[in-house]
Scaffold this active site. Structure first.
Site, short mmCIF file in Angstrom:
data_model
loop_
_atom_site.label_atom_id
_atom_site.label_comp_id
_atom_site.label_asym_id
_atom_site.label_seq_id
_atom_site.Cartn_x
_atom_site.Cartn_y
_atom_site.Cartn_z
N ASN A 154 3.82 -6.01 -4.60
CA ASN A 154 3.04 -4.97 -5.28
C ASN A 154 2.39 -5.46 -6.57
O ASN A 154 1.48 -4.83 -7.08
CB ASN A 154 3.92 -3.76 -5.58
N GLN A 182 3.12 -1.96 0.61
CA GLN A 182 1.79 -2.45 0.21
C GLN A 182 1.05 -3.09 1.38
O GLN A 182 -0.09 -3.52 1.21
CB GLN A 182 1.92 -3.48 -0.92
N HIS A 204 0.71 6.61 0.41
CA HIS A 204 -0.18 6.79 -0.74
C HIS A 204 -0.83 5.52 -1.27
O HIS A 204 -1.61 5.57 -2.22
CB HIS A 204 0.54 7.56 -1.86
N THR A 243 13.37 19.66 6.62
CA THR A 243 12.22 20.16 7.37
C THR A 243 11.05 19.20 7.24
O THR A 243 10.71 18.76 6.13
CB THR A 243 11.81 21.56 6.83
N CYS A 329 5.73 1.79 -12.25
CA CYS A 329 6.93 2.41 -12.78
C CYS A 329 7.52 1.63 -13.95
O CYS A 329 8.30 2.16 -14.71
CB CYS A 329 7.96 2.58 -11.68
#
Ligand SMILES: Cc1ncc(COP(=O)(O)O)c(C=O)c1O
Length: 388
Positions: A154, A182, A204, A243, A329
């Site tokens: 990454n 990635q 994402h 769910t 992060c």
């Protein structure tokens, strides 16, 4: 021209592609049913959408639909893979091998297992960020139960030799997990050819929604067991209760579908943009490319800059270009990136690093603006450093 900074942080996350959003929208409102509702149309509609999405994802990595377990992202997939294997196989052995440049979503579950008594071997990387597979061969032991090596890094975009690692693990009867957060959609991934047993995915990074990912778990040749980490309604074959999030799942599949359709042409375009940027940046003295020059993601450029303070550099760049110094992060912390340290850089160089992640919506004109701004910023910071 927009007054917002040019976005070149596509390894942190990406905007949702309009086509992905369009595919998702009906599943928030009209087709909102619970895919686990088996007695009416609302449930059947959602179930059909999940089934189709699962098939698309499985085909993308040459797996079968029942081998795909939906998760909230790659962090959860990595946790499920690593802790799930540790719990299922601890009687066979308690030794796990991973790599110094892994994402914290792999390293931290390993650290956690170490605190429970598992033994973790962290393989070093070479100067170019690739592992030496003979180090892996030497590290394997009779009690090794898992090897976890990421597909694409990454920070420096380096692509590890998955097929070679897979062959070594299969020969020694050790489960092979790879974090492909990635890599999915960006490079060919084939769990059969690469002998991958567990593969973590996320949506994402490829213009899909946040909060959805998957873990591929091999069902045959050999069948891999994992202990569930979320208990409840027994969804996903009992391996991950909760769910199913139908709109996100539909968006994930659409994002993968689009990425695969344009993979080759998009990689060529991204590589050209990266070369365009590097050509200008490398005209300066004291700029170093981090990671292997070719065996890397097409859109990744990671540089270390001599003679400037990393935080000052990012601060000066940010009005014009959104980039980061490492993983999103950890980029807010002042500590140098563990990935760059693993390459053997002195700490000073590790501080002044910039990760450019070029993506689908970036243009050559944007790259030219960024290149010019980065060069002038570095020059003025260096001048200031001399005069202070
Ligand atoms: C290599 C790698 N692994 C794991 C993750 C975590 O993925 P997610 O955000 O889907 O939990 C990321 C993203 O930050 C990543 O780049």
């Amino acid at each position: 021209m927009s007054s917002r900074p040019i976005y070149l942080d596509n390894h942190a996350t990406t905007p949702v592609d309009e086509r992905v959003l369009t595919a998702m929208l009906p599943y928030f409102t009209e087709h909102f049913g619970n895919p686990a509702s088996v007695s009416h149309l609302y449930g059947w509609e959602a179930q059909a959408a999940v089934k189709k999405s699962r098939e698309i994802l499985a085909a993308a990595i040459n797996a079968t639909p029942e081998e795909i377990i939906f998760t909230s992202g790659a962090t959860e997939a990595n946790n499920l893979a690593i802790k799930g294997v540790a719990e299922a196989y601890f009687q066979k052995g308690q030794h796990i091998i991973t790599v110094a440049t892994e994402h914290n979503a792999v390293l931290d579950p390993c650290n956690y297992l170490q605190s429970l008594g598992f033994e973790i071997t962290i393989l070093p990387v070479q100067k170019d960020g690739l592992i030496n597979t003979s180090d892996l061969e030497k590290a394997l032991r009779p009690d090794t139960i898992l090897v976890s090596v990421m597909a694409a890094n990454n920070e420096i975009g380096v692509l590890q030799p998955l097929a070679e690692i897979g062959s070594i693990c299969r020969e020694r009867g050790v489960i092979f997990h790879s974090d492909a957060a990635q890599a999915i959609g960006k490079i060919p991934l084939d769990v059969q050819a690469m002998k991958i047993d567990l593969l973590s995915l996320t949506a994402h990074k490829i213009y899909g929604p946040k909060g959805i990912g998957a873990l591929y778990v091999r069902r045959r040749n050999p069948r891999v067991q994992i202990a569930p980490q979320l208990h409840g309604g027994g969804h996903e074959g009992g391996m991950r209760s909760g769910t199913l999030y139908t709109p996100q799942i539909v968006g994930f599949a659409k994002a993968v579908e689009i990425a695969l359709q344009q993979q080759t042409t998009e990689n060529q375009r991204l590589a050209q943009l990266r070369s365009r940027l590097w050509e200008v940046l490398s005209s300066l003295e004291g700029i170093y490319l981090n990671g292997h020059p070719n065996q890397r993601l097409a859109g990744n450029l990671n540089i270390s800059v001599e003679g400037v303070d990393g935080a000052a550099l990012l601060l000066a760049l940010q009005p014009v270009v959104a980039v980061s110094s490492g993983a999103a992060c950890s980029s807010a912390t002042a500590t140098p990136s563990h990935v760059l340290k693993a390459l053997g850089h002195p700490e000073k160089l590790a501080y002044a690093s910039v990760r450019f992640g070029i993506g689908r919506f970036n243009t050559a004109q944007e790259i030219d603006i960024v290149a010019k701004h980065v060069v002038s910023t570095i020059q003025s910071l260096r001048k200031q450093a001399i005069t202070i």
